[in-house]
Design an enzyme around this catalytic site. Structure first.
Site, PDB file in Angstrom:
ATOM      1  N   ASP A  46       9.368   2.502  -0.024  1.00  0.00           N
ATOM      2  CA  ASP A  46       7.948   3.621   0.730  1.00  0.00           C
ATOM      3  C   ASP A  46       8.755   3.169   2.432  1.00  0.00           C
ATOM      4  O   ASP A  46       8.242   2.223   2.877  1.00  0.00           O
ATOM      5  CB  ASP A  46       6.716   3.244   0.211  1.00  0.00           C
ATOM      6  CG  ASP A  46       5.483   3.179   1.285  1.00  0.00           C
ATOM      7  OD1 ASP A  46       5.949   4.351   1.353  1.00  0.00           O
ATOM      8  OD2 ASP A  46       3.975   3.662   0.399  1.00  0.00           O
ATOM      9  N   TYR A  68       0.887  -1.081  -0.699  1.00  0.00           N
ATOM     10  CA  TYR A  68      -0.073  -0.014   0.439  1.00  0.00           C
ATOM     11  C   TYR A  68       1.029   1.064  -0.256  1.00  0.00           C
ATOM     12  O   TYR A  68       1.760   1.421   1.315  1.00  0.00           O
ATOM     13  CB  TYR A  68      -0.906  -0.007   0.994  1.00  0.00           C
ATOM     14  CG  TYR A  68      -1.970   1.155   1.190  1.00  0.00           C
ATOM     15  CD1 TYR A  68      -3.029   1.643   0.703  1.00  0.00           C
ATOM     16  CD2 TYR A  68      -1.603   1.860   2.070  1.00  0.00           C
ATOM     17  CE1 TYR A  68      -3.293   2.708   0.335  1.00  0.00           C
ATOM     18  CE2 TYR A  68      -2.779   3.137   2.315  1.00  0.00           C
ATOM     19  CZ  TYR A  68      -3.642   2.920   1.559  1.00  0.00           C
ATOM     20  OH  TYR A  68      -4.440   4.526   1.675  1.00  0.00           O
ATOM     21  N   LYS A 118       3.410   9.288   8.713  1.00  0.00           N
ATOM     22  CA  LYS A 118       3.489   8.397  10.194  1.00  0.00           C
ATOM     23  C   LYS A 118       4.498   9.001  11.724  1.00  0.00           C
ATOM     24  O   LYS A 118       4.405   9.936  11.995  1.00  0.00           O
ATOM     25  CB  LYS A 118       3.596   6.559  10.591  1.00  0.00           C
ATOM     26  CG  LYS A 118       2.507   6.280   8.789  1.00  0.00           C
ATOM     27  CD  LYS A 118       2.254   5.040   8.580  1.00  0.00           C
ATOM     28  CE  LYS A 118       0.772   4.736   8.422  1.00  0.00           C
ATOM     29  NZ  LYS A 118       0.724   4.521   7.198  1.00  0.00           N
TER      30      LYS A 118
HETATM   31  C1  LIG Z   1      -0.249   4.515   5.433  1.00  0.00           C
HETATM   32  C2  LIG Z   1       1.236   4.224   4.691  1.00  0.00           C
HETATM   33  C3  LIG Z   1       0.808   5.367   3.163  1.00  0.00           C
HETATM   34  C4  LIG Z   1      -0.123   6.178   3.339  1.00  0.00           C
HETATM   35  O1  LIG Z   1       0.449   7.228   4.097  1.00  0.00           O
HETATM   36  P1  LIG Z   1      -1.725   8.035   4.939  1.00  0.00           P
HETATM   37  O2  LIG Z   1      -0.568   8.958   5.884  1.00  0.00           O
HETATM   38  O3  LIG Z   1      -2.514   7.214   5.766  1.00  0.00           O
HETATM   39  O4  LIG Z   1      -1.656   9.086   3.550  1.00  0.00           O
HETATM   40  C5  LIG Z   1       1.678   4.629   2.389  1.00  0.00           C
HETATM   41  N1  LIG Z   1       2.810   3.863   2.709  1.00  0.00           N
HETATM   42  C6  LIG Z   1       2.264   2.783   3.648  1.00  0.00           C
HETATM   43  C7  LIG Z   1       3.465   2.055   3.209  1.00  0.00           C
HETATM   44  C8  LIG Z   1       1.956   3.136   4.775  1.00  0.00           C
HETATM   45  O5  LIG Z   1       2.371   2.318   5.755  1.00  0.00           O
END
Ligand SMILES: *Cc1c(COP(=O)(O)O)cnc(C)c1O
Length: 426
Positions: free
Chosen positions: A239, A144, A267
């Site tokens: 990511d 994701y 995060k």
């Molecule tokens: C949470 C998450 C996102 C998205 O971040 P948001 O602040 O919710 O838009 C993207 N990549 C990873 C790996 C994530 O865990």
């Protein structure tokens, strides 16, 4: 009745907010029941509207790595608020946090702040496309990267949980530019490079996946990706929205000793306020506007309140040389103890863990990709989730999510967790 006020609030919310929530995975749709409405959090605990206290293993989906409402961070936010909380101009604070990150994270010369992980990943891919002059990207099933169109193809997190990983509203044209591979399958990636020569701008990956449950890169998967990208003039994007500042200050780049070309953050970087960022080496970052031609912007990017929360969180982490080893130790003990309690009950399961991220998969012995994650017994997870919830333990409400361990979780909270697991009847 437990959850009484939460049930009432959810009913009311559902009238005015689509599905009653502002982000799908909060809705408890996969585990069933009513989502808990929370009203306060401190240290390892979060309190719902009925006044019940829970040990929190979600921690705002990662940001609260210090535990909730850390007093030093709280104080910094209050002080910043007194001086103003949005200017729409450059501030010294933005340079301070950028410098702190560049000086302490490997392979990063420059960093641009945004307001979410979604924005960070979307912008990093645009930059990779602008820089390479190519259109296609490779992503991995079950990973994701936020809810930007390019990523909602076999996506993880809520998209996996709700069984619509290919979202309506994403055009065919966009979908065609996202190539897919199974996680940990280097041969599949290699054949995509053969099939689409000189067309692939970037490979984007969660270096430790956290959105199909926690899934670790096997063998030298990340190193092999690095070599393939080098061979084909493709950028490697890590990511690290989940893993950044969590597995190590330098994230998975450091843990797995693989240098990415671009890294995305979210995060933890905001310490609980809305912050995302993307970073990389100067020649690539120079392609961004206003210096370069790749456009990217944000009214609230680098917002002083958010920067203050993030900066203070990162400074606190850096000030404790044992921060990451202590978190990893707590998580290891949690993993091993929960595992042995489940074994005593004869419940087949496997735990995947790295640093302060872990997931329990029931009914399987191995999960190394999204397909294997789907084979796990998610019904049993849902039962486990509700049992623990009734004992005051708050796990992520889906078997496709990662548990986040915070610094605030200690012996007392672990014991409470073990007692809850002890009384679990599958
Ligand atoms: C949470 C998450 C996102 C998205 O971040 P948001 O602040 O919710 O838009 C993207 N990549 C990873 C790996 C994530 O865990």
């Amino acid at each position: 009745m437990q959850y009484k006020r939460s049930s009432e609030l959810f009913l009311e919310a559902s009238q005015f907010i689509p599905g009653g929530v502002n982000s799908p995975v909060r809705a408890f749709k996969s585990v069933g029941g009513t989502p808990l409405f929370m009203k306060r959090a401190e240290g390892p605990y979060i309190w719902d509207e009925d006044g019940t206290k829970y040990v929190d293993y979600i921690n705002s989906w990662g940001p609260a790595i210090l535990g909730h409402t850390d007093p030093i961070v709280l104080d910094a936010i209050k002080q910043q608020a007194d001086s103003g909380f949005s200017f729409g101009t450059p501030t010294e604070l933005e340079t301070t946090i950028a410098k702190l990150i560049v000086e302490n994270v490997c392979n990063v010369d420059q960093i641009r702040m945004v307001s979410s992980g979604t924005e960070a990943c979307m912008s990093a891919v645009r930059l990779a496309r602008g820089y390479t002059g190519r259109d296609k990207i490779i992503k991995f099933e079950g990973c994701y990267h936020g809810h930007s169109d390019s990523f909602l193809i076999k996506a993880g997190s809520g998209a996996a949980t709700f069984g619509n990983p290919n979202s309506p509203g994403v055009t065919k044209g966009t979908a065609q530019d996202t190539l897919l591979s199974q996680y940990n399958d280097i041969d599949q990636v290699r054949s995509l490079f053969v099939e689409y020569p000189e067309q692939i701008a970037a490979v984007i990956i969660e270096p430790v996946a956290g959105n199909m449950g926690c899934v670790l890169p096997q063998n030298d998967f990340l190193k092999q990706l690095r070599s393939l990208c080098d061979e084909h003039g493709t950028l490697l994007i890590f990511d690290e929205v989940m893993t950044g500042f969590r597995l190590d200050f330098s994230g998975a780049q450091k843990v797995y000793e693989v240098a990415a070309d671009l890294v995305t953050y979210g995060k933890v970087i905001g310490g609980g306020l809305p912050v995302g960022a993307f970073a990389g080496r100067a020649p690539i970052m120079d392609a961004l506007a206003p210096k370069g031609a790749v456009y990217q912007a944000g009214t609230l990017s680098g917002n002083p309140l958010a920067m203050r929360a993030g900066l203070t969180t990162l400074q606190l982490i850096l000030s404790d040389p044992l921060f990451y080893s202590a978190l990893a130790r707590t998580t290891q003990v949690l993993d091993e103890t929960v595992s042995s309690l489940l074994n005593e009950k004869g419940i087949q399961h496997t735990v995947n863990r790295q640093g302060s991220m872990m997931s329990v998969f029931f009914g399987v012995d191995q999960v190394e990709n999204f397909y294997q994650a789907t084979l796990a017994n998610h019904q049993m997870f849902n039962k486990f989730f509700h049992h623990l919830l009734s004992k005051g333990i708050y796990l992520p409400p889906s078997g496709y999510e990662t548990w986040f361990i915070s610094r605030a979780i200690g012996e007392e909270e672990l014991d409470k967790t073990y007692n809850a697991v002890r009384s679990f009847e599958p």
